[in-house]
Design an enzyme around this catalytic site. Structure first.
Site, PDB file in Angstrom:
ATOM      1  N   HIS A  14      -6.012   2.594   1.052  1.00 20.97           N
ATOM      2  CA  HIS A  14      -5.101   4.110   2.186  1.00 20.97           C
ATOM      3  C   HIS A  14      -5.728   4.880   2.729  1.00 20.97           C
ATOM      4  O   HIS A  14      -5.362   4.408   4.178  1.00 20.97           O
ATOM      5  CB  HIS A  14      -4.611   4.683   0.968  1.00 20.97           C
ATOM      6  CG  HIS A  14      -4.315   4.770   0.073  1.00 20.97           C
ATOM      7  ND1 HIS A  14      -3.163   3.073  -0.433  1.00 20.97           N
ATOM      8  CD2 HIS A  14      -4.815   4.624  -2.269  1.00 20.97           C
ATOM      9  CE1 HIS A  14      -3.269   3.224  -2.238  1.00 20.97           C
ATOM     10  NE2 HIS A  14      -3.788   3.781  -2.732  1.00 20.97           N
ATOM     11  N   ASP A  26       0.898  -1.092   0.019  1.00 16.16           N
ATOM     12  CA  ASP A  26      -0.179   0.047   0.134  1.00 16.16           C
ATOM     13  C   ASP A  26       0.781   1.122   0.054  1.00 16.16           C
ATOM     14  O   ASP A  26       1.533   1.523   0.778  1.00 16.16           O
ATOM     15  CB  ASP A  26      -0.834  -0.136   1.380  1.00 16.16           C
ATOM     16  CG  ASP A  26      -1.778   1.437   1.566  1.00 16.16           C
ATOM     17  OD1 ASP A  26      -1.434   2.217   1.066  1.00 16.16           O
ATOM     18  OD2 ASP A  26      -2.970   0.785   1.665  1.00 16.16           O
ATOM     19  N   HIS A  27       0.563   2.079  -1.329  1.00 16.88           N
ATOM     20  CA  HIS A  27       1.675   2.808  -1.056  1.00 16.88           C
ATOM     21  C   HIS A  27       2.376   4.077   0.280  1.00 16.88           C
ATOM     22  O   HIS A  27       2.939   4.920   0.009  1.00 16.88           O
ATOM     23  CB  HIS A  27       2.012   3.457  -2.742  1.00 16.88           C
ATOM     24  CG  HIS A  27       1.378   4.211  -3.163  1.00 16.88           C
ATOM     25  ND1 HIS A  27       0.264   4.114  -3.337  1.00 16.88           N
ATOM     26  CD2 HIS A  27       1.522   5.396  -3.388  1.00 16.88           C
ATOM     27  CE1 HIS A  27      -1.089   5.040  -4.070  1.00 16.88           C
ATOM     28  NE2 HIS A  27      -0.139   6.200  -4.171  1.00 16.88           N
ATOM     29  N   LYS A  61     -11.848  12.223  -6.416  1.00 18.96           N
ATOM     30  CA  LYS A  61     -11.445  12.537  -8.338  1.00 18.96           C
ATOM     31  C   LYS A  61     -11.821  14.141  -8.658  1.00 18.96           C
ATOM     32  O   LYS A  61     -13.162  14.519  -7.750  1.00 18.96           O
ATOM     33  CB  LYS A  61     -11.760  11.728  -8.569  1.00 18.96           C
ATOM     34  CG  LYS A  61     -10.763  10.145  -8.104  1.00 18.96           C
ATOM     35  CD  LYS A  61      -9.739   9.567  -9.537  1.00 18.96           C
ATOM     36  CE  LYS A  61      -9.416   8.265  -9.081  1.00 18.96           C
ATOM     37  NZ  LYS A  61      -7.722   8.427  -8.720  1.00 18.96           N
TER      38      LYS A  61
HETATM   39  C1  BG6 Z   1      -3.888   4.645  -6.315  1.00 19.22           C
HETATM   40  C2  BG6 Z   1      -4.838   4.738  -6.869  1.00 19.22           C
HETATM   41  O1  BG6 Z   1      -3.520   3.650  -5.387  1.00 19.22           O
HETATM   42  O2  BG6 Z   1      -3.581   5.883  -5.565  1.00 19.22           O
HETATM   43  C3  BG6 Z   1      -5.810   5.572  -7.154  1.00 19.22           C
HETATM   44  O3  BG6 Z   1      -5.166   3.328  -7.183  1.00 19.22           O
HETATM   45  C4  BG6 Z   1      -4.786   7.325  -7.055  1.00 19.22           C
HETATM   46  O4  BG6 Z   1      -7.298   5.691  -8.561  1.00 19.22           O
HETATM   47  C5  BG6 Z   1      -3.705   6.911  -5.954  1.00 19.22           C
HETATM   48  O5  BG6 Z   1      -4.987   7.980  -7.854  1.00 19.22           O
HETATM   49  C6  BG6 Z   1      -3.273   8.130  -5.337  1.00 19.22           C
HETATM   50  O6  BG6 Z   1      -1.824   8.006  -4.452  1.00 19.22           O
HETATM   51  P1  BG6 Z   1      -1.251   9.271  -4.644  1.00 19.22           P
HETATM   52  O7  BG6 Z   1       0.201   8.772  -3.692  1.00 19.22           O
HETATM   53  O8  BG6 Z   1      -1.403  10.515  -5.518  1.00 19.22           O
HETATM   54  O9  BG6 Z   1      -1.667  10.077  -3.204  1.00 19.22           O
END
Ligand code: BG6
Length: 510
Positions: free
Chosen positions: A260, A197-198, A360
């Site tokens: 997230h 989960d980044h 979004k």
């Molecule tokens: C991803 C989603 O996990 O996270 C995307 O699939 C989203 O839809 C993105 O745009 C958002 O990540 P960050 O790091 O730009 O907030």
């Protein structure tokens, strides 16, 4: 003074290994993975003999693959321009392996190739498989890895390991997540599985634990006696950006909230872990998820809001509506905005609402967590603008990482006007602007065998347990989908949800 142990013990250089990226011609590899590998090598954190093998179906030579990756690094790496000497060394360790994901022979030849690379670079059987494909391919790939013996470790080689990184989404609901986990665990033991989960790779997110448990002043007030409510916002100022086909099957609840935002919530709400060991932390996170009350259909109707952006304009430029996006069904009811009020039914948080929202094409990009404390009794300085008087602690994750505390101060002058003001701590001011990308941190951790910042099977499944109940009602049209203009803060109903209890959403800074 000795530095205290922290959750970021990644200063040691990793031993050389092979990183095999499945779906290597996809966006993620060029935008995130190769730039991360480049920067880790640049920082001396990856061993120079580390080998990367891209596995994908399109025919391509090693050289063509290298050129594409160079373009990606050039466009997306945090350190630029690309260092020619470093790139040449890295390119010599980059290979392409062409096969479809279904073809068993492709894995047999992969095993052979990895065996050769192993000998050539002294990799001692250390292998990281990165599943950067559509989730529909996960089971196929893992099954073939198992059949080709690529999950097995030579019991006489104590240096060898096999690990697999799985990109989200982990399933579509609890049932499919359970099945997927079962398939993966047939080949890889849970200790070898790294679900990414980044958000957990972002510095401010990791700092949340340091902030909470390395400072004496916050913990005593971090509970229902002092906290009125908590807001978690992840707002984006862009649309689905060509990912309509995937997004339309997911929606914001699955794409963002299930992972997230729920992860952020667990870090805010968890009890102090018994140690900084990965499992100790994840045990506490699971406890939070298990304490969240699953909703009845009536509660879903009154405590959640779903929205979809329509055609409009932002910054004087026309923006197409979600239904006009490529890959989106023209009658789609998929939400591009989701807001949920959750209740954590435990001793610490009983009665404290947690509001989560993500969307979004909102007014601004920004991710933050804010803790709204109870107001001071209004007997002395009761302001006409009640509601501006609460102390609010805001942890900003992006775009500018900071921690802010809203306090009340007397406006200079003869009157006793009380005004909220901000105390702010900016990461870049204190530590400079160096901040490794989330994928750098996470890739390195997986190579070092530290799974703290990855999601355990029970975490994923507990989160789906809550989300499934909401999805069930949403797919039955309850509450109805609402619409919002690009550049707004989402549907009015999301404001009303907080207004019912005299609260309001934070305005994210410019
Ligand atoms: C991803 C989603 O996990 O996270 C995307 O699939 C989203 O839809 C993105 O745009 C958002 O990540 P960050 O790091 O730009 O907030």
């Amino acid at each position: 003074m000795p530095e205290s142990p922290n959750i970021l013990p990644t200063t040691s250089q990793a031993k050389p290994c092979a990183i095999v990226i499945f779906g290597a011609t996809g966006d993620l590899t060029a935008r995130k993975l190769l730039p991360a590998i480049y920067n880790l090598t640049n920082d001396g954190l990856l061993h120079p003999d580390t080998v990367v093998v891209g596995f994908a179906r399109r025919p391509k030579t090693d050289d063509e693959f290298r050129q594409e990756m160079l373009k990606g690094i050039d466009a997306f790496s945090r350190s630029r321009p690309v260092d020619k000497a470093l790139w040449e060394k890295l390119a010599a360790h980059l290979f392409y392996h062409q096969s479809t994901f279904e073809d068993a022979q492709g894995y047999v030849s992969l095993a052979k190739r990895l065996g050769e690379l192993d000998k050539q670079y002294g990799l001692s059987g250390r292998r990281l498989y990165y599943l950067s494909t559509s989730p529909t391919e996960f089971s196929t790939i893992v099954g073939h890895l198992g059949e080709a013996g690529l999950g097995n470790i030579d019991p006489f080689n104590s240096q060898a390991w096999r690990r697999v990184i799985v990109e989200k989404p982990f399933g579509h609901n609890l049932k499919s997540a359970h099945e997927l986990n079962h398939q993966i665990n047939r080949v890889f033991d849970e200790s070898q599985v790294y679900r990414i989960d980044h958000y957990l790779g972002k510095q401010t997110v990791q700092n949340l634990l340091v902030f909470r448990f390395a400072n004496g002043i916050f913990e005593p007030i971090w509970n229902r006696r002092y906290v009125d409510h908590v807001q978690v916002t992840v707002a984006e100022d862009i649309g689905v950006e060509g990912r309509g086909g995937y997004f339309d099957t997911a929606g914001t609840l699955r794409d963002m909230i299930q992972n997230h935002l729920m992860q952020l919530l667990t870090l805010v709400a968890m009890e102090p872990p018994v140690s900084l060991d990965g499992d100790a932390i994840r045990d506490e996170k699971v406890r939070v998820l298990k304490s969240i009350l699953p909703y009845t259909p009536e509660q879903v109707e009154s405590l959640t809001v779903r929205g979809q952006y329509v055609r409009g304009e932002r910054n004087e430029k026309a923006v197409i509506g979600y239904l006009e996006e490529r890959g989106v069904s023209p009658h789609s009811q998929t939400e591009t905005y989701a807001c949920v009020q959750l209740a954590i039914d435990n001793w610490r948080w009983y009665g404290v609402p947690f509001y989560l929202r993500s969307g979004k094409h909102l007014k601004r990009k920004g991710s933050e967590i804010s803790i709204h404390f109870n107001r001071a009794p209004g007997v002395l300085f009761n302001t006409p603008q009640r509601g501006t008087g609460a102390n609010v602690l805001t942890l900003r994750i992006q775009p500018r990482e900071s921690i802010g505390l809203q306090i009340n101060a007397k406006r200079p002058g003869t009157s006793a006007t009380v005004t909220p003001v901000q105390m702010n701590f900016q990461y870049s001011e204190a530590f400079g602007s160096y901040s490794p990308e989330a994928y750098e941190r996470l890739l390195l951790d997986a190579i070092l065998g530290d799974s703290t910042l990855f999601i355990r099977r029970d975490e994923v499944e507990s989160a789906w347990h809550i989300i499934d109940r909401i999805e069930e009602s949403w797919s039955a049209g309850k509450p109805p989908l609402k619409f919002y203009a690009p550049g707004s803060w989402g549907p009015d109903e999301a404001d009303q949800l907080l207004r019912k209890s005299g609260r309001s959403w934070d305005e994210l800074p410019q």
